[in-house]
Design a protein around this motif. Structure first.
Motif, PDB file in Angstrom:
ATOM      1  N   ILE A 152      14.017  57.029   0.728  1.00 15.10           N
ATOM      2  CA  ILE A 152      14.083  56.572   2.121  1.00 15.10           C
ATOM      3  C   ILE A 152      14.750  57.635   2.983  1.00 15.10           C
ATOM      4  O   ILE A 152      14.285  57.940   4.083  1.00 15.10           O
ATOM      5  N   GLU A 153      15.831  58.231   2.496  1.00 14.92           N
ATOM      6  CA  GLU A 153      16.518  59.288   3.241  1.00 14.92           C
ATOM      7  C   GLU A 153      15.603  60.495   3.436  1.00 14.92           C
ATOM      8  O   GLU A 153      15.552  61.080   4.520  1.00 14.92           O
ATOM      9  N   HIS A 184      10.465  62.444   8.888  1.00  8.78           N
ATOM     10  CA  HIS A 184      10.082  61.822  10.149  1.00  8.78           C
ATOM     11  C   HIS A 184      10.767  62.534  11.315  1.00  8.78           C
ATOM     12  O   HIS A 184      10.128  62.847  12.327  1.00  8.78           O
ATOM     13  N   GLN A 185      12.054  62.804  11.178  1.00 12.73           N
ATOM     14  CA  GLN A 185      12.788  63.483  12.236  1.00 12.73           C
ATOM     15  C   GLN A 185      12.247  64.896  12.463  1.00 12.73           C
ATOM     16  O   GLN A 185      12.096  65.338  13.594  1.00 12.73           O
ATOM     17  N   PHE A 186      11.930  65.595  11.379  1.00  8.96           N
ATOM     18  CA  PHE A 186      11.367  66.935  11.474  1.00  8.96           C
ATOM     19  C   PHE A 186      10.047  66.909  12.244  1.00  8.96           C
ATOM     20  O   PHE A 186       9.835  67.692  13.172  1.00  8.96           O
ATOM     21  N   LEU A 187       9.168  65.990  11.869  1.00 13.63           N
ATOM     22  CA  LEU A 187       7.868  65.884  12.544  1.00 13.63           C
ATOM     23  C   LEU A 187       8.028  65.440  13.991  1.00 13.63           C
ATOM     24  O   LEU A 187       7.313  65.910  14.881  1.00 13.63           O
ATOM     25  N   GLN A 188       8.990  64.563  14.242  1.00 11.32           N
ATOM     26  CA  GLN A 188       9.241  64.118  15.612  1.00 11.32           C
ATOM     27  C   GLN A 188       9.701  65.291  16.476  1.00 11.32           C
ATOM     28  O   GLN A 188       9.279  65.441  17.618  1.00 11.32           O
ATOM     29  N   ASN A 189      10.544  66.138  15.909  1.00  7.75           N
ATOM     30  CA  ASN A 189      10.998  67.318  16.642  1.00  7.75           C
ATOM     31  C   ASN A 189       9.838  68.261  16.958  1.00  7.75           C
ATOM     32  O   ASN A 189       9.772  68.840  18.040  1.00  7.75           O
TER      33      ASN A 189
END
Length: 71
Positions: A43-44, A50-55
């Motif tokens: 999950i981590e 997810h955060q990387f792709l969002q950035n």
């Protein structure tokens, strides 16, 4: 314990009382807790991806502006 996991709470661990025969349940307890550790790690990892792709997506409009030759 299963109801807790169904709710997505993976930080709880089995801790069997000492009066239960440890030899028979020790392996089950260790395996179950290891499974929960693995789930938490995955999950981590997914959250980090997810955060990387969002950035990256947040930076896309800037990249498009740089490549826009019309103005």
């Amino acid at each position: 314990m299963n109801n807790i996991i169904r709710k997505g709470i993976y930080n709880q661990r089995l801790n069997l009382p000492k009066k239960i025969i440890r030899d028979e349940f020790n392996y089950l307890e260790q395996t179950y807790n290891q499974m929960l550790d693995n789930i938490e790690e995955q999950i981590e990892h997914i959250k980090q991806q997810h955060q990387f792709l969002q950035n990256i997506l947040n930076g896309v409009p800037d990249a498009i502006r740089v490549l826009d030759f019309s103005g």
